[in-house]
Design an enzyme around this catalytic site. Sequence first.
Site, short mmCIF file in Angstrom:
data_model
loop_
_atom_site.label_atom_id
_atom_site.label_comp_id
_atom_site.label_asym_id
_atom_site.label_seq_id
_atom_site.Cartn_x
_atom_site.Cartn_y
_atom_site.Cartn_z
NE ARG A 73 6.27 19.42 10.57
CZ ARG A 73 6.25 18.20 10.05
NH1 ARG A 73 6.52 18.01 8.78
NH2 ARG A 73 6.00 17.18 10.81
CB CYS A 77 5.96 4.07 6.73
SG CYS A 77 4.31 3.39 6.87
CG ASN A 120 7.82 3.83 2.51
OD1 ASN A 120 7.15 4.61 1.82
ND2 ASN A 120 7.28 3.04 3.40
NE ARG A 147 18.12 16.76 -15.22
CZ ARG A 147 19.38 17.17 -15.30
NH1 ARG A 147 20.28 16.39 -15.86
NH2 ARG A 147 19.74 18.33 -14.84
CE LYS A 184 6.69 22.98 3.59
NZ LYS A 184 7.33 24.19 3.14
CD GLU A 186 -2.60 1.29 -0.04
OE1 GLU A 186 -3.28 0.36 -0.47
OE2 GLU A 186 -2.46 2.37 -0.66
CE LYS A 217 4.99 0.98 1.51
NZ LYS A 217 4.25 2.20 1.22
P1 NAD Z 1 -1.85 -0.32 12.67
O1 NAD Z 1 -1.07 -0.61 13.88
O2 NAD Z 1 -2.63 0.96 12.57
O3 NAD Z 1 -2.92 -1.51 12.45
C1 NAD Z 1 -2.61 -2.86 12.52
C2 NAD Z 1 -3.78 -3.59 13.17
O4 NAD Z 1 -3.57 -5.00 13.09
C3 NAD Z 1 -3.96 -3.28 14.65
O5 NAD Z 1 -5.26 -2.77 14.89
C4 NAD Z 1 -3.76 -4.65 15.34
O6 NAD Z 1 -4.59 -4.84 16.47
C5 NAD Z 1 -4.13 -5.61 14.24
N1 NAD Z 1 -3.57 -6.96 14.40
C6 NAD Z 1 -2.29 -7.32 14.66
N2 NAD Z 1 -2.17 -8.65 14.68
C7 NAD Z 1 -3.41 -9.16 14.42
C8 NAD Z 1 -3.93 -10.49 14.31
N3 NAD Z 1 -3.13 -11.56 14.43
N4 NAD Z 1 -5.24 -10.64 14.05
C9 NAD Z 1 -6.04 -9.57 13.91
N5 NAD Z 1 -5.61 -8.28 14.00
C10 NAD Z 1 -4.31 -8.09 14.25
O7 NAD Z 1 -0.87 -0.45 11.45
P2 NAD Z 1 -0.97 0.27 10.01
O8 NAD Z 1 -0.44 1.66 10.10
O9 NAD Z 1 -2.32 0.04 9.45
O10 NAD Z 1 0.11 -0.56 9.20
C11 NAD Z 1 -0.15 -1.89 8.78
C12 NAD Z 1 0.90 -2.31 7.77
O11 NAD Z 1 0.79 -1.46 6.60
C13 NAD Z 1 2.34 -2.15 8.24
O12 NAD Z 1 3.09 -3.20 7.69
C14 NAD Z 1 2.77 -0.83 7.65
O13 NAD Z 1 4.15 -0.77 7.44
C15 NAD Z 1 2.05 -0.83 6.34
N6 NAD Z 1 1.77 0.51 5.78
C16 NAD Z 1 1.36 1.52 6.59
C17 NAD Z 1 1.06 2.77 6.04
C18 NAD Z 1 0.60 3.91 6.91
O14 NAD Z 1 0.52 5.03 6.41
N7 NAD Z 1 0.30 3.71 8.18
C19 NAD Z 1 1.17 2.96 4.67
C20 NAD Z 1 1.57 1.90 3.87
C21 NAD Z 1 1.86 0.67 4.44
C1 UDX Z 2 4.72 7.48 3.76
C2 UDX Z 2 4.75 7.38 2.23
O1 UDX Z 2 4.63 8.69 1.67
C3 UDX Z 2 3.62 6.49 1.74
O2 UDX Z 2 3.71 6.32 0.33
C4 UDX Z 2 3.73 5.14 2.42
O3 UDX Z 2 2.66 4.29 2.00
C5 UDX Z 2 3.71 5.29 3.92
O4 UDX Z 2 4.77 6.19 4.32
P1 UDX Z 2 3.27 8.84 5.51
O5 UDX Z 2 4.36 8.48 6.46
O6 UDX Z 2 1.87 8.56 5.90
O7 UDX Z 2 3.49 8.12 4.11
O8 UDX Z 2 3.34 10.41 5.17
P2 UDX Z 2 4.35 11.29 4.28
O9 UDX Z 2 3.55 12.31 3.59
O10 UDX Z 2 5.23 10.47 3.47
O11 UDX Z 2 5.21 12.06 5.39
C6 UDX Z 2 6.13 11.38 6.23
C7 UDX Z 2 6.88 12.39 7.07
O12 UDX Z 2 7.75 13.18 6.27
C8 UDX Z 2 5.98 13.37 7.80
O13 UDX Z 2 6.49 13.60 9.09
C9 UDX Z 2 6.07 14.61 6.94
O14 UDX Z 2 5.79 15.79 7.66
C10 UDX Z 2 7.53 14.55 6.50
N1 UDX Z 2 7.81 15.29 5.27
C11 UDX Z 2 7.18 14.94 4.11
C12 UDX Z 2 8.75 16.31 5.27
O15 UDX Z 2 9.33 16.62 6.31
N2 UDX Z 2 9.02 16.95 4.10
C13 UDX Z 2 8.42 16.64 2.92
O16 UDX Z 2 8.73 17.27 1.90
C14 UDX Z 2 7.47 15.59 2.92
#
Ligand code: NAD
Ligand code: UDX
Length: 463
Positions: free
Chosen positions: A443, A277, A225, A261, A268, A162, A221
């Site tokens: 910021r 992440c 990141n 490029r 920022k 994701e 992925k």
């Molecule tokens: P999160 O902690 O918000 O949610 C995870 C959920 O999974 C929790 O509610 C937890 O209780 C549940 N869980 C854990 N083990 C379980 C089990 N065995 N059965 C049922 N439920 C269970 O985490 P998140 O931010 O949603 O991230 C999830 C994954 O997605 C991570 O690998 C993260 O790196 C990835 N990811 C996160 C983001 C983001 O922006 N947060 C973006 C892209 C990818």
């Molecule tokens: C990030 C990736 O962008 C996303 O694609 C991935 O799925 C999950 O991790 P997220 O962490 O939710 O997303 O937010 P993002 O907008 O990437 O910002 C991450 C951090 O970087 C924040 O603290 C933000 O304030 C900071 N940031 C972002 C900067 O300091 N400068 C920038 O130019 C952009």
Amino acid sequence: MEITKICCIGAGYVGGPTMAVIAQKCPHIQVTVVDLNEQRIKDWNDPNTDNIPIYEPGLSEIVAEARGRNLFFSTEVEKAIDEAQVIFISVNTPTKTYGKGKGMAADLKYIELCARQIAKVAKQNKIVVEKSTLPVRTAEAIKSILDNTGNGVQFQILSNPEFLAEGTAITDLLNPDRILIGGDTTPDGEEAINALVNVYANWVSKDKILTTNVWSSELSKLTANAFLAQRISSINAMSELCEKTGADVNEVAKAIGMDSRIGPKFLKASVGFGGSCFQKDILNLVYIAKTYGLNEVADYWEQVIIMNDHQKRRFSSKIVQTLYNTVADKKITFLGWAFKKDTNDTRESAAIYVADDLINEQAKISVYDPKVSKNKMLSDLDYLETRSAEKNLEALTILNDPYEACKNAHAIAVLTEWDEFTTYDWKRIYDSMHKPAFVFDGRNILDAKKLESIGFVYNGIGS
Ligand code: NAD
Ligand code: UDX
């Protein structure tokens, strides 16, 4: 294969919004999101969708539309697994806090638990989709667990990472730059890939749906990141040089960003990136590189984290230095605690580390954030285990009114770029503060000239 029933394990920041959008766009598919956390599921089912556990612009409206129709939140994990043709694994994969790889590797215990539960429950063939961010080759371990159940059920493992960012999750999900699906290059693997492609094709054009082998998808992925975070550390490194040389980092960012490029995004300068992440995934990448003996690769990426830690510490040191080398018993007001605007998520937020440094210097911190609860802020600080919970409670005051939070402050520090901070009556804030009244804009969102004309001593990042 026509998909009509999906289950998602994990109702967090990814599982909740992602499944809400799939349910909205595919009314013919029943989507059930399950979680072990009963309170979280209760909150997702709150009759008032403004109270759902995750704040994301546009999310509560989508939940209101789809919930009860074809979107369900439940704690009945086994039932949902049993009924679904496709199971998304969207559980957390935090950095390990124990044992081998402590502080670096991804902790895969929740992933393994999911795989074992699926293996135990499944009676029919299933597609298992890695939605969580995972180390490259995790699908191998999942496959091994699933294939050794001995009950004859066939599993196809797909990687479908994701890319949503918090705060813009709904627009990112509705209009993704691309959907990435990795799977086996066997006929069964291809059938599974196509089934998932057809789910997304309900609202994403097929030219944006990219299919690869599983390992490329898993590694893409981590790579995405790492590249995004690297840009922030690069511009933050330049911000320090700007402060020494009289260059302005905003001007530098604009000048380089106009090079097609390089491009303008993710340049920022800030108090340092946070979020659940970037740090976790780069540490994981560093760990993987080290396990293959690729020490130069590991060192190269680790520097992104080193720079980010430096940027956070540099910000707190600058506050102390500017306030005549002592902040003891001084009131410093934080505007913002979330790791970025438009989210209530605070994981790895720079605010936590800056507050911790300043409390070590005996400052009194007062915080206002429009979406983060008091308990969340205190638990973030307690998690660091720098001092007792009682001491954190003494040092941190959390207010619901920004003007109250700024009253009698010696300095204001902007930690999150919430839009509302730019619209405040800054003259009123100035009048209520100790003089000289300092602003540290972590910021670069405030109007420096306007603040200086009011009388503030303004400090931005990189100018
Ligand atoms: P999160 O902690 O918000 O949610 C995870 C959920 O999974 C929790 O509610 C937890 O209780 C549940 N869980 C854990 N083990 C379980 C089990 N065995 N059965 C049922 N439920 C269970 O985490 P998140 O931010 O949603 O991230 C999830 C994954 O997605 C991570 O690998 C993260 O790196 C990835 N990811 C996160 C983001 C983001 O922006 N947060 C973006 C892209 C990818
Ligand atoms: C990030 C990736 O962008 C996303 O694609 C991935 O799925 C999950 O991790 P997220 O962490 O939710 O997303 O937010 P993002 O907008 O990437 O910002 C991450 C951090 O970087 C924040 O603290 C933000 O304030 C900071 N940031 C972002 C900067 O300091 N400068 C920038 O130019 C952009």
